[in-house]
Motif scaffolding. Structure first.
Motif: not given
Length: 81
Positions: A8-24, A53-61
């Motif tokens: 259900s969160f796959s949009y973060l690293w697929t269709t909407e990937r350009n809108d999302w970042i990670l902040v640390e 989800v964070v790990a998947k986002m990082k793996d997706a670049g």
């Protein structure tokens, strides 16, 4: 973990990937999932799901930043890890 919940969160690293970042930052306990278009954070209240989800986002670049970029910051220049 429930795969359907993860998916259900796959949009973060697929269709909407350009809108999302990670902040640390030194003040964050876990990476913050941040939408740079509407400038809001996404809260996932399940720690294990959030970590996956964070790990998947990082793996997706998906970019990891040291802070929330402002409008004039180059959003294509994350910290590089």
């Amino acid at each position: 973990m429930n795969e359907a919940r993860m998916e259900s969160f796959s949009y973060l690293w697929t269709t909407e990937r350009n809108d999302w970042i990670l902040v640390e930052t030194p003040r964050t306990v876990v990476p913050v999932i941040f939408n740079r278009s509407n400038r809001q954070a996404l809260i996932i209240d399940d720690d294990d799901l959030h970590a996956a989800v964070v790990a998947k986002m990082k793996d997706a670049g998906i970019g990891v930043f040291d802070g929330i970029p402002n409008e004039s910051t180059d959003l294509d220049s994350p910290r590089g890890d």
